[in-house]
Scaffold this motif. Structure first.
Motif, PDB file in Angstrom:
ATOM      1  N   TYR A  28       0.685  -1.223  -0.088  1.00  0.00           N
ATOM      2  CA  TYR A  28       0.059  -0.032  -0.041  1.00  0.00           C
ATOM      3  C   TYR A  28       0.815   1.296   0.058  1.00  0.00           C
ATOM      4  N   SER A  29       1.949   1.157   0.655  1.00  0.00           N
ATOM      5  CA  SER A  29       2.995   2.397   0.722  1.00  0.00           C
ATOM      6  C   SER A  29       3.321   2.668  -0.556  1.00  0.00           C
ATOM      7  N   ARG A  30       3.947   1.692  -1.562  1.00  0.00           N
ATOM      8  CA  ARG A  30       4.180   1.694  -2.853  1.00  0.00           C
ATOM      9  C   ARG A  30       3.208   2.041  -3.677  1.00  0.00           C
ATOM     10  N   ILE A  31       2.044   1.867  -3.358  1.00  0.00           N
ATOM     11  CA  ILE A  31       0.785   1.995  -4.197  1.00  0.00           C
ATOM     12  C   ILE A  31       0.825   3.605  -4.159  1.00  0.00           C
ATOM     13  N   LEU A  32       0.599   4.293  -2.841  1.00  0.00           N
ATOM     14  CA  LEU A  32       0.476   5.647  -2.567  1.00  0.00           C
ATOM     15  C   LEU A  32       1.610   6.376  -3.036  1.00  0.00           C
ATOM     16  N   THR A  33       2.770   6.054  -3.091  1.00  0.00           N
ATOM     17  CA  THR A  33       3.935   6.760  -3.666  1.00  0.00           C
ATOM     18  C   THR A  33       3.644   6.797  -4.977  1.00  0.00           C
ATOM     19  N   LEU A  34       3.495   5.870  -5.756  1.00  0.00           N
ATOM     20  CA  LEU A  34       3.205   5.746  -7.216  1.00  0.00           C
ATOM     21  C   LEU A  34       2.191   6.914  -7.637  1.00  0.00           C
ATOM     22  N   GLU A  35       1.112   6.732  -6.900  1.00  0.00           N
ATOM     23  CA  GLU A  35      -0.153   7.644  -7.136  1.00  0.00           C
ATOM     24  C   GLU A  35       0.342   9.132  -7.028  1.00  0.00           C
ATOM     25  N   LEU A  36       1.093   9.540  -5.926  1.00  0.00           N
ATOM     26  CA  LEU A  36       1.363  10.631  -5.729  1.00  0.00           C
ATOM     27  C   LEU A  36       2.378  11.169  -7.143  1.00  0.00           C
ATOM     28  N   GLU A  37       3.297  10.269  -7.365  1.00  0.00           N
ATOM     29  CA  GLU A  37       4.256  10.684  -8.216  1.00  0.00           C
ATOM     30  C   GLU A  37       3.613  11.007  -9.628  1.00  0.00           C
ATOM     31  N   HIS A  38       2.601   9.954  -9.952  1.00  0.00           N
ATOM     32  CA  HIS A  38       1.559  10.408 -10.816  1.00  0.00           C
ATOM     33  C   HIS A  38       0.941  11.614 -10.952  1.00  0.00           C
ATOM     34  N   GLU A  39       0.499  12.142  -9.978  1.00  0.00           N
ATOM     35  CA  GLU A  39      -0.214  13.541 -10.099  1.00  0.00           C
ATOM     36  C   GLU A  39       0.853  14.506 -10.092  1.00  0.00           C
ATOM     37  N   ARG A  40       2.047  14.500  -9.719  1.00  0.00           N
ATOM     38  CA  ARG A  40       3.245  15.134  -9.795  1.00  0.00           C
ATOM     39  C   ARG A  40       3.290  15.618 -11.170  1.00  0.00           C
ATOM     40  N   ARG A  41       3.544  14.232 -11.664  1.00  0.00           N
ATOM     41  CA  ARG A  41       3.871  14.429 -13.267  1.00  0.00           C
ATOM     42  C   ARG A  41       2.893  14.920 -14.206  1.00  0.00           C
ATOM     43  N   ALA A  42       1.704  14.642 -13.669  1.00  0.00           N
ATOM     44  CA  ALA A  42       0.452  15.134 -14.390  1.00  0.00           C
ATOM     45  C   ALA A  42       0.398  16.889 -14.321  1.00  0.00           C
ATOM     46  N   MET A  43       0.916  17.344 -13.251  1.00  0.00           N
ATOM     47  CA  MET A  43       0.844  18.733 -12.949  1.00  0.00           C
ATOM     48  C   MET A  43       1.952  19.256 -13.925  1.00  0.00           C
ATOM     49  N   GLU A  44       2.991  18.631 -13.922  1.00  0.00           N
ATOM     50  CA  GLU A  44       4.310  19.039 -14.704  1.00  0.00           C
ATOM     51  C   GLU A  44       3.860  19.146 -16.290  1.00  0.00           C
ATOM     52  N   ARG A  45       3.064  18.007 -16.493  1.00  0.00           N
ATOM     53  CA  ARG A  45       2.902  17.995 -18.042  1.00  0.00           C
ATOM     54  C   ARG A  45       1.828  19.290 -18.161  1.00  0.00           C
ATOM     55  N   GLU A  46       1.013  19.287 -17.318  1.00  0.00           N
ATOM     56  CA  GLU A  46       0.165  20.404 -17.827  1.00  0.00           C
ATOM     57  C   GLU A  46       0.681  21.976 -17.833  1.00  0.00           C
ATOM     58  N   ASN A  47       1.471  22.026 -16.746  1.00  0.00           N
ATOM     59  CA  ASN A  47       2.215  23.394 -16.621  1.00  0.00           C
ATOM     60  C   ASN A  47       2.936  23.553 -18.020  1.00  0.00           C
ATOM     61  N   ALA A  48       3.864  22.336 -18.505  1.00  0.00           N
ATOM     62  CA  ALA A  48       4.597  22.660 -19.604  1.00  0.00           C
ATOM     63  C   ALA A  48       3.676  22.647 -20.935  1.00  0.00           C
ATOM     64  N   MET A  49       2.607  22.275 -20.948  1.00  0.00           N
ATOM     65  CA  MET A  49       1.772  22.353 -22.308  1.00  0.00           C
ATOM     66  C   MET A  49       1.247  23.864 -22.109  1.00  0.00           C
ATOM     67  N   ARG A  50       0.958  24.392 -20.851  1.00  0.00           N
ATOM     68  CA  ARG A  50       0.531  25.856 -20.973  1.00  0.00           C
ATOM     69  C   ARG A  50       1.986  26.737 -21.328  1.00  0.00           C
ATOM     70  N   ARG A  51       3.140  26.450 -21.117  1.00  0.00           N
ATOM     71  CA  ARG A  51       4.022  27.143 -21.413  1.00  0.00           C
ATOM     72  C   ARG A  51       4.401  26.973 -22.845  1.00  0.00           C
ATOM     73  N   VAL A  52       4.291  25.980 -23.491  1.00  0.00           N
ATOM     74  CA  VAL A  52       4.259  25.590 -24.989  1.00  0.00           C
ATOM     75  C   VAL A  52       3.204  26.687 -25.729  1.00  0.00           C
ATOM     76  N   SER A  53       1.912  26.562 -25.329  1.00  0.00           N
ATOM     77  CA  SER A  53       0.894  27.333 -25.702  1.00  0.00           C
ATOM     78  C   SER A  53       1.374  28.687 -25.742  1.00  0.00           C
ATOM     79  N   SER A  54       1.740  29.409 -24.624  1.00  0.00           N
ATOM     80  CA  SER A  54       2.208  30.741 -24.343  1.00  0.00           C
ATOM     81  C   SER A  54       3.180  31.005 -25.413  1.00  0.00           C
TER      82      SER A  54
END
Length: 108
Positions: A28-54
């Protein structure tokens, strides 16, 4: 009580024993760690796409201003009196002002 002397090596502990509960907890600890990393990567991707659009929007504005200035330069070069540039025409071309992008707030 004549036996071997007791020391730290003779103390029995459960530190090395890993039962089903400990294994499940680490899963369960590993699952939680991976889910948190997934959310961070999703936010990074969204911010990068916003910068590219700008950046793309800014590049289009720059290209439009360059085209307008080149047209003005070409028309001035075709005039017989190239030294007498009409300042009114130059003032009509409005420079593109770069706006500040929205501040990105990180949520951790």
């Amino acid at each position: 009580m004549s036996g071997p002397p007791r020391g730290l090596n003779s103390i029995k502990t459960a530190a090395g024993a890993r039962g089903r509960g400990a294994r499940l907890s680490s899963i369960y600890s590993r699952i939680l760690t991976l889910e948190l990393e997934h959310e961070r990567r999703a936010m990074e991707r969204e911010n990068a796409m916003r910068r590219v659009s700008s950046a793309e929007i800014r590049m289009k504005r720059i290209e439009a201003e360059l085209a307008a200035l080149r047209d003005l330069a070409d028309s001035a070069a075709r005039d017989t009196d190239a030294a007498d540039l009409r300042t009114a025409e130059i003032r009509d071309v409005k420079p593109v002002v770069m706006t500040k992008p929205d501040r990105v707030r990180h949520r951790y």
